[in-house]
Motif scaffolding. Structure first.
Motif, short mmCIF file in Angstrom:
data_model
loop_
_atom_site.label_atom_id
_atom_site.label_comp_id
_atom_site.label_asym_id
_atom_site.label_seq_id
_atom_site.Cartn_x
_atom_site.Cartn_y
_atom_site.Cartn_z
N ILE A 108 9.09 -1.47 7.72
CA ILE A 108 8.35 -0.25 7.41
C ILE A 108 8.97 0.94 8.13
O ILE A 108 9.19 0.89 9.34
N LEU A 109 9.26 1.98 7.40
CA LEU A 109 9.82 3.19 8.00
C LEU A 109 8.70 3.94 8.72
O LEU A 109 7.63 4.17 8.17
N THR A 110 8.97 4.32 9.96
CA THR A 110 7.98 5.02 10.77
C THR A 110 8.55 6.33 11.28
O THR A 110 9.76 6.56 11.25
N ASP A 111 7.64 7.18 11.78
CA ASP A 111 8.09 8.44 12.38
C ASP A 111 8.13 8.32 13.90
O ASP A 111 7.98 7.22 14.45
N ALA A 112 8.32 9.44 14.58
CA ALA A 112 8.44 9.43 16.03
C ALA A 112 7.15 9.02 16.73
O ALA A 112 7.15 8.71 17.93
N LYS A 113 6.03 9.03 15.99
CA LYS A 113 4.75 8.60 16.54
C LYS A 113 4.38 7.18 16.11
O LYS A 113 3.23 6.77 16.26
N ALA A 114 5.35 6.45 15.58
CA ALA A 114 5.18 5.06 15.13
C ALA A 114 4.24 4.95 13.94
O ALA A 114 3.73 3.87 13.66
N ILE A 162 0.82 -1.22 0.00
CA ILE A 162 0.00 0.00 0.00
C ILE A 162 0.85 1.27 0.00
O ILE A 162 0.36 2.36 0.25
N GLY A 163 2.15 1.11 -0.28
CA GLY A 163 2.99 2.28 -0.50
C GLY A 163 3.90 2.69 0.63
O GLY A 163 4.50 3.77 0.58
N ALA A 164 4.06 1.86 1.66
CA ALA A 164 4.96 2.20 2.76
C ALA A 164 6.41 2.12 2.31
O ALA A 164 6.78 1.24 1.53
N GLU A 165 7.22 3.03 2.81
CA GLU A 165 8.65 2.98 2.53
C GLU A 165 9.30 1.94 3.43
O GLU A 165 8.98 1.84 4.61
N LEU A 166 10.24 1.17 2.87
CA LEU A 166 10.99 0.20 3.64
C LEU A 166 12.43 0.69 3.81
O LEU A 166 12.97 1.38 2.95
#
Length: 560
Positions: free
Chosen positions: A500-506, A310-314
Motif C-alpha cells: 500500500i502506498l502511504t504518505d509521510a504520515k503513514a 477499498i481503493g488503496a494504490e499499490l
C-alpha cells in the motif's frame, strides 16, 4: 470484561494494529502511550513475524546508540545519501519523515520496552561510496536479552530462520568474525566468548536470545507491562468501511467472522505477500517461488489485498528484499558472507559471471533477473563455484570450515562435487570450456586485486565480509584447489517490499493521491520508503519502526 461470570471480549477499540512484528508492536506501544485503547491482532499462533526471524538490524541514522558510539552525521547528509540511491521513485517528504523521526522512534522503543540497541561496528552502508554514504556504517542491533522475562509467551515467539543451539547468542558483529573461521584470532576468540557466555547464562538460569528474537522479546515485554491485548489466531479478512472511512477490521476469530471496530484508526503492519503464490506469480518476474523466502509464514498479503479492495494504490509490487539463496532441503539459506568471501564466483548456465557477487544482496538478484532477460541465457539456478581451499577456511551455510557437506545436500543436487572443473561442469550441465575460461580470468583478477569485469571488492561493503589476510583484495581469491563444488543459487528474499502506498504520515493513499481516512500502514504491507534499493543492514525494520510510531501519533493528534 465479564458479564454474569462469563468472559466477553471487547469488540471496539480506539486503535487496532494488525500484525505483531517490530512495526506493529511499536505502533501499539506508541498508541497506548498517547492514551489510546489499543488492540493488536495476529493471524498466526505466535508473535514476532519476519522481525523475529531476522538478524535484527535496524538502520535509523543518528539514533541514540549511534550517538553513544560517536557515529553521527548531519540529517542533510543522510538525506543526500537516500535521495541519491533511491532516486525519484519515492516522495522526498516520506524520506525526510523517516530521517527526522526515526531517532525519536527508536528512543521511544528503548524507553517503553525491554529492547535496547548497540552499534554494529563498521557494518558498512550498502552504498558507502554514494554521496552521504558511510563506510563505518549506521546499523544497530538488539542487545541480547533473557527470554524468561516474558514467561510463557516465549513458546509463542517466532524463531529465527537460522537454527542455533539453545542459549547460543551470536550477534551480527560476532557473525562477521566467526564467518572467517580460524583465519584471524578474532574468530576462535569470538567462538570461545559465545560458548562461555552460553555456559554462564545457563548456570544463572537465564535463556538468552539475540538478533531479531531479542528485539521482539523486549517489545513483547513492553506490551505485557502495559497490558496491551494481543489476540492470536485472528486473521484479517477485510476492512470495515463507513462513508469512505476505515472504521474497523473484519476478522475470523474462533472460527467465526466478526467485525472489530476502531474508533480512531487501523494500522496495518502485517507483512508482505512472500508466501502468497498467486500474488507472486501475478506481480513478480519468473521464476519465483514461495519456497525461496525466509519471510514469516503468516505473510500472505492479507493486508495488501484488503487495502487494494477499498481503493488503496499499490506500488513496488514487482520487487522484494532480494538476496541470492541456497535452496537447502530444510529451507532456503540467505547468503551474506558466503558471496563476499574470497575464492568464490557465481555463474549462469553458460558458465559466465554476470555481476559483482559481493554486491548488496538486493542488487545481486536484480542483476540475476536483468542479466537473464538481457542475454537470454538461463540464470535459474545460478551456480556458486568454490574450491576445497574455501571450504577449509570459512563457514558456509552454517557449516564449520572443513566440515563435510551433508549427504542429503549432495543427494538432492543442491551441492555438486567433482575432482576437476571439467567434471564439475559436466555434472551441472554447463560448458566446461566456458567455465574454465571464466575461472582463468577471475583467478588473474584475484592475483592483481582488481576485478576488471564487475568491480568486486572496490566498495567498502564488498570488503566487510572479506578475508583481511587475502591480499591485495580481501574479496578476491584464486579458485584452483580441488575438489571443486557447485552450489545451487536461486533468487531468495527476506520478504516482499511492495504494498500500500502511504504518505509521510503513514496514511494509505488512493491512486489520485487522496487519503483513505482511518487507514495507516507500516513495514512490508506498505510500499517501501527505500524504493528499489536497500540503504544498509536494517533498512527494512528501521522504517517499519519509524512509520509505526508516526502512524500512532498522527492518530492521537487527530480530533476524536
Amino acid at each position: 470484561m465479564t458479564r454474569g461470570g462469563i468472559v466477553v471480549e471487547k469488540t471496539e477499540y480506539d486503535v487496532i494494529v494488525v500484525g505483531s512484528g517490530g512495526g506493529g508492536f511499536t505502533a501499539a506501544l506508541a498508541a497506548h502511550e498517547r492514551g489510546l485503547d489499543t488492540l493488536v491482532i495476529e493471524s498466526t499462533d505466535g508473535f514476532g513475524g519476519s522481525t523475529a526471524r531476522s538478524g535484527g538490524g535496524v538502520w535509523i541514522p543518528n539514533n541514540y546508540a549511534l550517538k553513544k558510539a560517536g557515529q553521527v552525521q548531519p540529517d542533510a547528509e543522510v538525506k543526500e545519501y537516500l535521495y541519491s540511491i533511491i532516486g525519484d521513485g519515492v516522495s522526498r517528504d516520506r524520506i525526510d519523515a523517516f530521517v527526522e523521526t526515526g531517532p525519536e522512534a527508536l528512543q521511544f522503543v528503548r524507553d517503553n520496552s525491554a529492547a535496547d540497541f548497540t552499534w554494529v561496528p563498521d557494518y558498512s552502508d550498502y552504498y558507502p561510496e554514494a554521496p552521504g554514504g558511510k563506510a563505518s556504517g549506521r546499523s544497530v542491533e538488539p542487545k541480547p536479552i533473557n527470554g524468561k522475562i516474558i514467561g510463557d509467551e516465549m513458546h509463542r515467539l517466532t524463531k529465527s530462520y537460522t537454527k542455533a543451539p539453545a542459549g547460543m547468542v551470536v550477534t551480527q558483529a560476532d557473525f562477521r568474525k566467526i564467518s572467517l573461521g580460524m583465519r584471524t584470532l578474532r574468530g576462535p576468540i569470538t567462538m570461545i566468548k559465545v560458548f562461555l557466555s552460553r555456559l554462564f547464562t545457563t548456570l544463572r538460569g537465564k535463556q538468552m536470545f539475540g538478533m531479531g528474537m531479542a528485539m521482539m522479546i523486549g517489545m513483547r515485554k513492553g506490551l505485557q507491562d502495559r497490558e496491551i491485548p494481543l489476540w492470536y489466531d485472528t486473521p484479517l479478512t477485510d476492512l470495515d468501511v463507513t462513508d469512505g472511512r476505515v472504521t474497523g477490521v473484519v476478522v475470523t476469530r474462533n472460527g467465526v467472522e466478526q467485525v472489530l471496530k476502531a474508533r480512531r484508526g487501523v494500522i496495518l503492519a502485517c507483512g508482505g505477500f512472500e508466501h502468497n503464490e498467486e500474488m507472486r506469480q501475478k506481480h513478480q518476474r519468473a521464476p519465483i517461488s514461495t519456497e525461496w523466502t525466509t519471510g514469516a509464514a503468516g505473510n500472505t498479503g492479507a493486508g495488501i489485498a484488503a487495502g487494494e479492495k477499498i481503493g488503496a494504490e499499490l506500488a513496488l509490487m514487482d520487487d522484494a528484499w532480494w538476496g541470492p539463496a541456497i535452496p537447502l532441503p530444510s529451507g532456503p539459506w540467505f547468503c551474506l558472507a558466503e558471496r563476499n568471501l574470497p575464492g568464490s564466483i557465481i555463474v549462469n548456465q553458460a558458465g559466465k559471471r554476470y555481476g559483482n557477487e559481493a554486491a548488496p544482496y538486493v542488487d545481486a538478484v536484480h542483476t540475476m533477473y536483468e542479466s537473464a532477460e538481457r542475454t537470454g541465457i538461463d540464470h535459474f539456478p545460478s551456480w556458486m563455484i568454490i574450491d576445497q581451499r574455501y571450504r577449509n577456511r570459512y563457514l558456509f551455510a552454517g557449516l564449520g570450515p572443513r566440515q563435510p557437506f551433508p549427504g542429503r545436500w549432495l543427494k538432492e543436487g543442491v551441492i555438486v562435487k567433482a575432482e576437476s572443473i571439467e567434471r564439475l561442469a559436466e555434472k551441472i550441465d554447463i560448458p566446461a570450456d566456458s567455465l574454465k575460461e571464466t575461472l582463468e580470468t577471475f583467478n588473474g583478477y584475484a592475483l592483481t586485486g582488481k576485478d576488471l569485469d564487475h568491480g568486486r571488492g572496490d566498495s567498502a561493503y564488498d570488503r566487510y565480509y572479506g578475508d583481511p589476510r587475502v591480499k591485495p583484495n580481501p574479496s578476491l581469491g584464486v579458485i584452483d584447489q580441488g575438489p571443486f563444488y557447485a552450489v545451487k543459487m536461486v533468487p531468495g528474499d527476506l520478504g516482499t517490499k511492495g504494498g500500500i502506498l502511504t504518505d509521510a504520515k503513514a496514511r494509505a493513499l488512493r491512486p489520485d493521491g487522496s487519503v483513505i481516512e482511518g487507514l495507516f500502514a507500516t513495514g512490508n504491507v506498505s510500499a517501501a520508503v527505500m524504493g528499489n534499493t536497500y540503504a544498509g543492514a536494517g533498512a527494512t525494520i528501521g522504517p517499519a519502526i519509524t512509520f509505526g510510531y508516526i502512524a500512532a501519533n498522527v492518530i492521537a493528534d487527530q480530533e476524536s
